[in-house]
Scaffold this active site. Sequence first.
Site, PDB file in Angstrom:
ATOM      1  N   HIS A  24       0.822  -1.223   0.000  1.00 21.22           N
ATOM      2  CA  HIS A  24       0.000   0.000   0.000  1.00 21.22           C
ATOM      3  C   HIS A  24       0.848   1.262   0.000  1.00 21.22           C
ATOM      4  O   HIS A  24       0.639   2.179  -0.796  1.00 21.22           O
ATOM      5  CB  HIS A  24      -0.939  -0.003   1.213  1.00 21.22           C
ATOM      6  CG  HIS A  24      -1.865   1.165   1.282  1.00 21.22           C
ATOM      7  ND1 HIS A  24      -1.481   2.407   1.752  1.00 21.22           N
ATOM      8  CD2 HIS A  24      -3.163   1.296   0.918  1.00 21.22           C
ATOM      9  CE1 HIS A  24      -2.509   3.251   1.684  1.00 21.22           C
ATOM     10  NE2 HIS A  24      -3.543   2.586   1.177  1.00 21.22           N
ATOM     11  N   ASP A  25       1.825   1.299   0.906  1.00 23.85           N
ATOM     12  CA  ASP A  25       2.686   2.485   0.982  1.00 23.85           C
ATOM     13  C   ASP A  25       3.968   2.281   0.178  1.00 23.85           C
ATOM     14  O   ASP A  25       4.861   3.128   0.227  1.00 23.85           O
ATOM     15  CB  ASP A  25       3.067   2.766   2.445  1.00 23.85           C
ATOM     16  CG  ASP A  25       1.861   3.164   3.291  1.00 23.85           C
ATOM     17  OD1 ASP A  25       0.766   3.353   2.721  1.00 23.85           O
ATOM     18  OD2 ASP A  25       2.020   3.267   4.526  1.00 23.85           O
ATOM     19  N   THR A  26       4.072   1.146  -0.479  1.00 24.30           N
ATOM     20  CA  THR A  26       5.311   0.814  -1.197  1.00 24.30           C
ATOM     21  C   THR A  26       4.962   0.475  -2.647  1.00 24.30           C
ATOM     22  O   THR A  26       4.382   1.285  -3.332  1.00 24.30           O
ATOM     23  CB  THR A  26       6.037  -0.346  -0.482  1.00 24.30           C
ATOM     24  OG1 THR A  26       5.107  -1.397  -0.221  1.00 24.30           O
ATOM     25  CG2 THR A  26       6.645   0.125   0.829  1.00 24.30           C
TER      26      THR A  26
END
Length: 340
Positions: free
Chosen positions: A224-226
Amino acid sequence: MKTSVAVVVIALISTLGTSALPTDHGCSASQDNIQTRALTGPNGEPYIPGQFFDRFFMIIGENMDFWPVEAQSTFSNLWKQAPNGRLLGNYYAVTHPSQPNYFAHIAATTFGWNSDSVTNITGSESFTIVDLLEEKGISWAGYAEDYPITQGCYIPYAPEDANGTQVPHSYVRKHFPFVSFESIYTNETRCNNLYNAEMFWKHLKENKLPQFVYFTPNLLNDGHDTNASFFASYIQETWIDTFYYNDYFNARALNYISLDESGNTTGFNTVPGDNNNHIYAALWGGTLTNRGTYDKYDFNRYNHSSITATLEMNWWGETGLLGRNDTYAPCFAVPNDGAN
Ligand SMILES: *[C@@H]1O[C@H](CO)[C@@H](O)[C@H](O)[C@H]1NC(C)=O
Ligand SMILES: *[C@@H]1O[C@H](CO)[C@@H](O)[C@H](O)[C@H]1NC(C)=O
Ligand SMILES: *[C@@H]1O[C@H](CO)[C@@H](O)[C@H](O)[C@H]1NC(C)=O
Ligand SMILES: *[C@@H]1O[C@H](CO)[C@@H](O)[C@H](O)[C@H]1NC(C)=O
Ligand SMILES: *[C@@H]1O[C@H](CO)[C@@H](O)[C@H](O)[C@H]1NC(C)=O
Ligand SMILES: *[C@@H]1O[C@H](CO)[C@@H](O)[C@H](O)[C@H]1NC(C)=O
Ligand SMILES: *[C@@H]1O[C@H](CO)[C@@H](O)[C@H](O)[C@H]1NC(C)=O
């Protein structure tokens, strides 16, 4: 005359609607084989054998289209090399953004919900696969990385630091559907089936995994954040040994990995259906039988409601027990796609 033709047509449509889909897809079962008596697992714990599998495991990544994921060697190898692995090449998420996709995993509907904000699903709407499993004595658990408590229902959206700022890259409620359902969050017994992910590794080591296992990685590990390569490294380093070589994990198991939704939301809902929500999904485990290359690919069109449909077919011998899209979504072709 006109009336009787209409009656026949309606009868035909309802017959097709209720019985044609699952058997078309190789996932048919006879209620004669349904077990109600518990057997004893390797650690003395009772379990209810299913017709095809005794455990369903699922782990969810975040927000990526099919190809960026399949292009990672971890994911293209997974369905080729994991025991009895299979690519589900035509699998679709059901909406955007994340949260309602997670609802659909256990409830077979999005409830028409289209937001990630905190909501409670209450009353009869909060009937989920958990109710069905509990009724039959089938054990289940949800595990989430960075879940701020070891066991129980953690209600807030996300953990916060001392300033009241959301802890970055951590646990978020929108990816862990159980805590949004009144039938679960008001019931301490059910809450006690929700755990921090460290308990998954403990239960695995002790050969004490429940029969329905739902695993939510944190916002870094799920991509998600990567990105897809980070998600791939996480799976490679944290999971591949278990996925490929752990006999306890794979025995009589149907294991599933997919994403919640695609990354590209452009054009969503401008064309009816699940257009542009094609995601990577793979199955493996002791329950599958691959008769050569043919069964390494399955191009049936599945979506998140196929999960509950498959669980129902396995333990009840029929689908649609939630009375939602589990009635229409085909269950996964287990042990193999009957057609050839
Ligand atoms: C959802 O239910 C919890 C537990 O009862 C409550 O604390 C929370 O305020 C509710 N949230 C919403 C958005 O209704
Ligand atoms: C509070 O927030 C500031 C600014 O984001 C941060 O530098 C500080 O470490 C935070 N303090 C605590 C106790 O979390
Ligand atoms: C809580 O859940 C357990 C396990 O499903 C069930 O036996 C019990 O009846 C539930 N309690 C209430 C108050 O619904
Ligand atoms: C993916 O993310 C990792 C870490 O977040 C970063 O080092 C890497 O450059 C990213 N790769 C791509 C292709 O964006
Ligand atoms: C995103 O989807 C739109 C609509 O289908 C398509 O035109 C566009 O090429 C896609 N973008 C990417 C990066 O795949
Ligand atoms: C099926 O899912 C859709 C969301 O994709 C929802 O709007 C619809 O109400 C569901 N149908 C049933 C019968 O639950
Ligand atoms: C999933 O697929 C079924 C069968 O095509 C469809 O009826 C349903 O609307 C889809 N979406 C959801 C949320 O189940």
